[in-house]
Design a protein around this motif. Structure first.
Motif, PDB file in Angstrom:
ATOM      1  N   PRO B  25      -5.527   6.934  -3.700  1.00  0.00           N
ATOM      2  CA  PRO B  25      -4.990   5.972  -2.740  1.00  0.00           C
ATOM      3  C   PRO B  25      -6.079   5.399  -1.843  1.00  0.00           C
ATOM      4  O   PRO B  25      -7.015   6.103  -1.459  1.00  0.00           O
ATOM      5  N   LEU B  26      -5.961   4.123  -1.535  1.00  0.00           N
ATOM      6  CA  LEU B  26      -6.880   3.485  -0.596  1.00  0.00           C
ATOM      7  C   LEU B  26      -6.142   2.982   0.633  1.00  0.00           C
ATOM      8  O   LEU B  26      -6.747   2.358   1.500  1.00  0.00           O
ATOM      9  N   ALA B  27      -4.849   3.225   0.669  1.00  0.00           N
ATOM     10  CA  ALA B  27      -4.058   2.788   1.820  1.00  0.00           C
ATOM     11  C   ALA B  27      -3.317   3.995   2.362  1.00  0.00           C
ATOM     12  O   ALA B  27      -2.888   4.870   1.605  1.00  0.00           O
ATOM     13  N   SER B  28      -3.204   4.038   3.658  1.00  0.00           N
ATOM     14  CA  SER B  28      -2.456   5.120   4.292  1.00  0.00           C
ATOM     15  C   SER B  28      -1.126   4.582   4.772  1.00  0.00           C
ATOM     16  O   SER B  28      -0.992   3.407   5.093  1.00  0.00           O
ATOM     17  N   SER B  29      -0.164   5.465   4.814  1.00  0.00           N
ATOM     18  CA  SER B  29       1.180   5.064   5.216  1.00  0.00           C
ATOM     19  C   SER B  29       1.376   5.313   6.697  1.00  0.00           C
ATOM     20  O   SER B  29       0.987   6.350   7.221  1.00  0.00           O
ATOM     21  N   GLN B  30       1.980   4.333   7.359  1.00  0.00           N
ATOM     22  CA  GLN B  30       2.273   4.472   8.781  1.00  0.00           C
ATOM     23  C   GLN B  30       3.782   4.475   9.007  1.00  0.00           C
ATOM     24  O   GLN B  30       4.263   4.032  10.028  1.00  0.00           O
TER      25      GLN B  30
END
Lengths: 322, 350
Positions: B25-30
């Protein structure tokens, strides 16, 4: 940002827009229709292939968004126009990558949301302190407010968690609905700022943009529940307002995109990035798309300022695309 | 476009393909996160008013009508639930609250439907379809039922709703004429096949108002065996509001149960039914997946008073297995940023 300045932008931004569109339309929209398709083996194979393409598009979008934000920070530093915004953008980059490894929480999550709000505010500050059309500045405010509402919602939740307050945070639904209203008004404002002059762009953009708006209207009239579900998955909008409002907003967004592409300026790219980012973005990539879109919108045609200086510098040095 | 200009885009496309294949993954979840606060001592499993619940930060999860599988009710009544969570290192307790003007806790008549709430956990990595999972993506569901809660105090039967009912005869009953035979009155328990086969719904008494289930898509909902029913619950309705507590050990030996650990992030979804609105089975309100995070454990005071909770130490050993490869990817991504910048400078100087 005029067409010459747009041409000076690295093709990175074009790639990013295309990848973001692919991710949005495939991963978050088309694949949601899987529940309606026949479950025969060829269809399942095609669906799985589509899903794989969507995942690839998402990864590419994430990668390009990281590079684009880094590029923006670097160019701002090279232009020697302040250090706060570049540092804020780099801080966002660092935190978003850190959260891939460590679950976001506590004060780090609060910091992240504050940085997003600060970045949007600094981009807007740079825009408002420059000379230029007041109408475009006002139009810029609506997408910024939509982002800020979504971030305030998440900041609120993170702050309650960091402070160990029992909660739940008050006014969440009110804030959420207000942000959605700003998101819908964004496209109306952008159309008013860039396209409302009669005869400016001809009738063709209006006709072309009517197609997706009519498709949405038809889908809503035929199956309002499923249209709402797809809308919230795809864009984050809950469709709580009367549906014609969304149809008109979609139509005007299309007008801005088609007219902008015809003129060769960056507004259309920004609108597409805003659409791909969605409302109340859940992923860091989506936040970056919206920030990049706000930055593109903040570059006013012919106005001396940060972005213009970068474009002149780039053209003067025979900037070539990446 | 020259070959040189296609070089970097091509590299980025290939890198994206590799990262997709490796599921990096290169995106984090908010997104919405429910943090289970860690406390010491016994958890308040039957007391929604306990002060210790204020140690946990609540989240409000929006719900919408299930509109994928028929039959469906599009105007469901429960629009959101408020949830809090506590854990003490060995057990977890979830307090779920929602507004409901009516208390529907009796299902004797065929036209009556119960109020209920459920929490759902994916059993495999990732997030399967949020509504009942999918083939290959099973989910563990804890389903609290208002009528089971009421029946624990006093079991209701047909005679509760129809006080003047009369039964001519109960076959296979070893007693004389009876108004209502109980399972113990039967000469052979196999004459009650549902009960004999372990069907929870046929049980004369309920050990818990929560049914522990597993599902892998619509139409696959399966109750776990009686021996595997290890979720406790307690619900109370007051002033137009239900407050329901789910509690269970963090770890379970059952393969069909979710296992929870401190310092990790899990997915969690909610569903609610308003019996007065005729909601039952798939006709319900559901939420999207939210994150559940268990704070790391630090022993505090001996009693579950409003304790001072310190930040938990990071699970360094666990993180080492994750941080290493992820850090390499993060460095690679940052390196790309620097490389892109350097390439831009170099091409401009040419």
């Amino acid at each position: 940002m005029d067409s010459e300045a747009v041409k000076s932008l690295p093709s990175l931004f074009r790639w990013l827009t295309l990848a973001a569109l692919a991710d949005w339309l495939i991963t978050r929209t088309l694949t949601r229709s899987a529940i309606f398709v026949p479950k025969s083996p060829p269809v399942i194979t095609a669906y799985e292939a589509l899903g794989l393409i969507g995942q690839w598009a998402f990864t590419l979008t994430s990668l390009l968004a990281l590079v684009a934000v880094g590029w923006m920070a670097f160019r701002l530093l090279r232009a020697r126009r302040g250090i706060v915004l570049p540092i804020t953008l780099l801080g966002l980059l660092a935190l978003s990558l850190l959260f891939v490894v460590i679950p976001p929480g506590g004060w780090l999550a609060v910091d992240y949301h504050l940085l997003v709000i600060a970045a949007a505010g600094l981009i807007g500050w740079g825009m408002w302190t420059r000379a230029g059309g007041g109408g475009r500045k006002i139009a810029w405010v609506f997408p910024a407010l939509a982002l800020l509402a979504g971030e305030a919602l998440q900041l609120n939740q993170a702050l309650f968690g960091a402070m160990r307050w029992p909660g739940p945070p008050p006014g969440a639904m009110t804030l959420f609905n207000l942000g959605e209203l700003f998101a819908v008004l964004s496209m109306v404002g952008l159309w008013w700022a860039y396209c409302w002059h009669p005869g400016q762009d001809g009738i063709r953009p209006y006709v072309l943009a009517a197609l997706p708006a009519l498709a949405f209207s038809a889908a809503h009239l035929i199956n309002p529940a499923m249209t709402g579900i797809v809308a919230i998955w795809s864009t984050g909008l809950t469709l709580y307002l009367p549906w014609p409002v969304y149809a008109v907003s979609l139509w005007l967004a299309g007008v801005v995109v088609f007219a902008s592409l015809r003129r060769g300026d960056a507004v259309g790219w920004a609108v597409l990035l805003l659409a791909a980012g969605g409302y109340a973005p859940q992923l860091s990539t989506q936040v970056f798309l919206i920030l990049i879109a706000l930055w593109l919108l903040s570059e006013e045609e012919g106005a001396p300022g940060l972005g213009y200086d970068i474009a002149v510098w780039a053209i003067g040095n025979r900037a070539s695309s990446l | 476009m020259s070959k040189r200009h296609l070089l970097l885009p091509g590299l980025l496309l290939m890198l994206a393909a590799v990262l997709t294949f490796l599921k990096v993954p290169l995106a984090s979840s908010q997104g919405l996160t429910l943090v289970a606060a860690e406390v010491s001592g016994e958890l308040p499993m039957t007391d929604p008013e306990a002060a210790v619940w204020q140690e946990a930060t609540a989240i409000e999860a929006p719900l919408s009508a299930q509109n994928v599988a028929r039959p469906m009710i599009l105007n469901t009544q429960v629009r959101s639930v408020t949830a809090r969570a506590l854990h003490n290192g060995s057990q977890i307790a979830l307090l779920v609250e929602w507004a409901d003007d009516t208390q529907s806790d009796e299902m004797v008549r065929v036209q009556d439907f119960r109020d209920a709430v459920a929490v759902q956990f994916p059993l495999a990595e990732g997030q399967p379809f949020f509504c009942m999972g999918q083939p290959g993506g099973n989910v563990n569901i804890w389903h609290w039922k208002a009528d089971w809660q009421a029946d624990i105090a006093a079991r209701r039967d047909v005679n509760t709703a129809y006080a003047n009912m009369y039964v001519d005869q109960y076959p296979f009953v070893g007693i004389g004429e009876a108004l209502l035979a109980s399972p113990a009155d039967y000469t052979d328990p196999n004459y009650l096949p549902a009960l004999a086969s372990g069907n929870l719904f046929a049980s004369a008494t309920y050990a818990s108002p929560v049914e522990d289930l597993i599902a892998g898509g619509f139409g696959s909902l399966t109750s776990q065996p009686v021996a595997g029913q290890n979720v406790q619950g307690y619900g109370v309705w007051s002033d137009g509001r239900w407050r329901v507590i789910f509690s269970r050990d963090l770890k379970s030996q059952d393969a069909d149960d979710v296992n929870l650990s401190t310092g990790k992030v899990y997915s969690l979804a909610f569903a609610a039914w308003d019996g007065a609105n005729g909601e039952r089975n798939g006709q319900k309100s559901t939420s999207q997946w939210v994150s559940l995070q268990l704070e790391g454990m630090i022993p505090t005071g001996p009693a579950p008073q409003p304790a001072q909770r310190a930040a938990a130490p990071l699970d360094w050993l666990g993180m080492a297995f994750v941080f290493g490869p992820m850090a390499l990817v993060a460095l690679l991504a940052l390196g790309l940023v620097g490389g892109a910048v350097a390439l831009s400078i170099w091409t401009r100087k040419q």
